[in-house]
Design an enzyme around this catalytic site. Structure first.
Site, PDB file in Angstrom:
ATOM      1  CB  SER A 122      -0.956   0.011   1.192  1.00  0.00           C
ATOM      2  OG  SER A 122      -2.024  -0.880   0.962  1.00  0.00           O
ATOM      3  CD  GLU A 134      -4.081  -2.409  -2.212  1.00  0.00           C
ATOM      4  OE1 GLU A 134      -4.075  -3.628  -1.965  1.00  0.00           O
ATOM      5  OE2 GLU A 134      -3.335  -1.602  -1.642  1.00  0.00           O
TER       6      GLU A 134
END
Length: 296
Positions: free
Chosen positions: A65, A165
């Site tokens: 992330s 993601e």
């Protein structure tokens, strides 16, 4: 007598701090990581003083992330160009709010089918690491190739983004999007100095990184309470052998004298408990803080 002893101890501690060198910092960090079951990559740079330290700084590491910082830069570049606006509204479909992934947006709006502004999407994604918000922003900006090209245009070569993601759903896929600690530090410095975005968007992104609600027991825990830290974190799951692919924390620390230091910490192939991994990052943060506050 006790007061006198305490005073002498404080003075000796101050002398020890003031006598630290960059080599002392390197030794201290090596002591922290030498017995840990993980590959650790670290880059440190004083923005105003320009002193540097690198341990495995050129090693390719999974971003996880952390790449939300790079995506936010690409989005805000389009804001700077007038292609997007922070108050621009986007309709978020229920099917875009995927289950079984970290998503404060989905928790707050479980039925979806509502509007969020670009500002809201950025805050959810950067400050709170929302995975659904991240993938929505990536679609808005034009996909991974757009982010790759923009970051490369900033002179950052050791950077790869191919997956969003949703696509990072296996242990092997965690290792696809990569950067080196040195490349991350280089980009953070260019960002802070206003070489990537305009003044207002630089200030905006810096502030929502300060407001990060994730990783409070990582780098931030190693700094004195109230210390300003503009950072971005990343963490993966584990495989069947209980190995965690990666855990990262990168950011800009504001020192008491008003100067700033960049610290990029990446860990991969981690065979440590969560609390012990958090402590590695926190202890590195403490060591860096103590070195810089001891500088004259």
């Amino acid at each position: 007598m006790k007061k006198a002893s305490l005073f002498i101890s404080i003075c000796l501690f101050s002398i020890q701090l003031k006598s630290q060198t960059m080599q002392d910092l390197r030794s201290k960090i090596n002591t922290i990581i030498s017995t840990k079951n993980a590959t650790v990559g670290i880059s440190v740079k004083g923005i105003e003083d320009k002193d540097t330290l690198s341990i495995n700084g050129n090693k390719e590491m999974p971003m996880l992330s952390v790449f939300k910082f790079h995506i936010a830069l690409s989005v805000l570049n389009q804001v700077d160009k007038g292609k997007l606006k922070l108050n621009q509204k986007f309709f978020i479909k229920k099917e875009e709010l995927l289950p079984e992934t970290w998503s404060p947006i989905r928790e707050e709006y479980p039925e979806g089918n509502m509007y969020l502004t670009l500002d809201q999407l950025l805050r959810y994604t950067v400050s709170h690491s929302d995975n659904n918000g991240c993938d929505i922003l990536l679609r808005i900006v034009g996909g991974a190739p757009v982010v790759q090209k923009f970051i490369n245009q900033q002179g950052i070569k050791d950077f790869t983004i191919r997956l969003n993601e949703q696509q990072m759903n296996t242990f092997e896929s965690y290792f696809v999007n990569t950067s080196t600690p040195l490349a991350t530090t280089d980009l953070l410095e260019k960002f802070y100095k206003g070489k990537v975005l305009k003044k207002e968007t630089t200030k905006y992104l810096y502030q929502i990184m300060v407001e990060t609600s994730r990783g409070l027991t990582w780098m931030k825990a190693g700094l004195p309470a109230g210390t300003e830290l503009a950072h971005r974190t990343g963490i993966s799951g584990r495989n069947e052998q209980n190995i965690r692919a990666a855990m990262n924390d990168v950011g800009i620390i504001k020192l008491p004298n008003g100067k700033h230091v960049i610290l990029s910490v990446y860990l991969k192939n981690i065979n440590e408990e969560m609390k012990d991994t958090e402590k590695i990052i926190a202890d590195i943060g403490t060591a860096v803080w103590e070195y810089y506050v001891s500088k004259p």
